[in-house]
Design an enzyme around this catalytic site. Sequence first.
Site, PDB file in Angstrom:
ATOM      1  CB  CYS A 149     -30.219 -19.511 -25.443  1.00  0.00           C
ATOM      2  SG  CYS A 149     -29.555 -18.913 -27.005  1.00  0.00           S
ATOM      3  CG  HIS A 154     -32.822 -23.213 -27.368  1.00  0.00           C
ATOM      4  ND1 HIS A 154     -33.390 -22.213 -26.609  1.00  0.00           N
ATOM      5  CD2 HIS A 154     -31.919 -22.604 -28.160  1.00  0.00           C
ATOM      6  CE1 HIS A 154     -32.856 -21.041 -26.949  1.00  0.00           C
ATOM      7  NE2 HIS A 154     -31.957 -21.254 -27.888  1.00  0.00           N
ATOM      8  CD  GLU A 181     -35.944 -23.875 -24.762  1.00  0.00           C
ATOM      9  OE1 GLU A 181     -35.084 -24.619 -24.225  1.00  0.00           O
ATOM     10  OE2 GLU A 181     -35.667 -22.751 -25.230  1.00  0.00           O
TER      11      GLU A 181
END
Lengths: 234, 79
Positions: free
Chosen positions: A87, A204, A206
């Site tokens: 990002c 993302h 994560e």
Amino acid sequence: MKSAVLVFPGINRETDMARALTLVTGNAPTMVWHADTSLPAGTDLVVVPGGFSYGDYLRCGAIAARAPIMDAVRAYAGRGGLVLGVCNGFQILCESGLLPGVLMRNARLKFICRDVFLKVEHSDSPFTRGYNAGQVIRVPVAHGEGNYVADDDTIARLEGGGRVLYRYCSPDGAIDPAWNHNGAINSIAGIVNERGNVLGMMPHPENHVEAAIGCTDGRGLFAGLAAHLEAAAA
Amino acid sequence: MKARVTVTLKSGILDPQGKAIEGALKSLGISGVASVRQGKVFDIEMEGGDPATAEAALKEAADKLLANTVIENYRVEIV
């Protein structure tokens, strides 16, 4: 696996990233402040996390890309070290010259925060070996400037060299403008540099590593990196 | 010494913000607007009196930070 997560003023995804790295690889990363001038000895992976470094002033990632720690990251990448930017981290890597191109304002001008589907183009990279080629994964995006743009020559080099690793797609893996939420050229969601050791991606992974969240599709990226490093060390 | 650095998008780079402004100007009924491209202006106060030195420093500033030369052009003026 020794990871280093960079921390810039205005970054807000660094703890998500640290949590994901700890959960999936079993090792907590070292957090590295932007004003530092060196990375911890023996770093296996540098992560530039998401957020809004310097409030997105000037251009997204522009000021963070000139932070003291980035000289160390450039040198580390030059030696073949693995670098992952997510990002705002992707924007910072483009601004720092580690990756080509630029992330422009989303084509429909809206900040987009939702799950998207990504097609894994091939599994021949440390950043994709945790997946199968052609696999579709679901991960969230949260950005206003994710519209990947580069000149025709750069796009031709990226495509010709198999350097587009992740592409926005439909739930069944079709590359379709209707599922390219930010208008990126060729639905590009993630690219690597020429050497293949630096990945930038807008989504993302994560944030999809825990069953409690409802999806664990992001684990493969971190698990693949750990497997790559383990194989390299063996 | 006062200086101004103007940063504009290169032609061919899509400018969705400019497009949105263009649409708003048209909806206001302002006539004759063919297209809008948005850019940035930096007004910079420089120390020292030599315009050539200041211009060289500002070009370096623009190349290194103020503009992303992948997508933007810039112009330096000593005013």
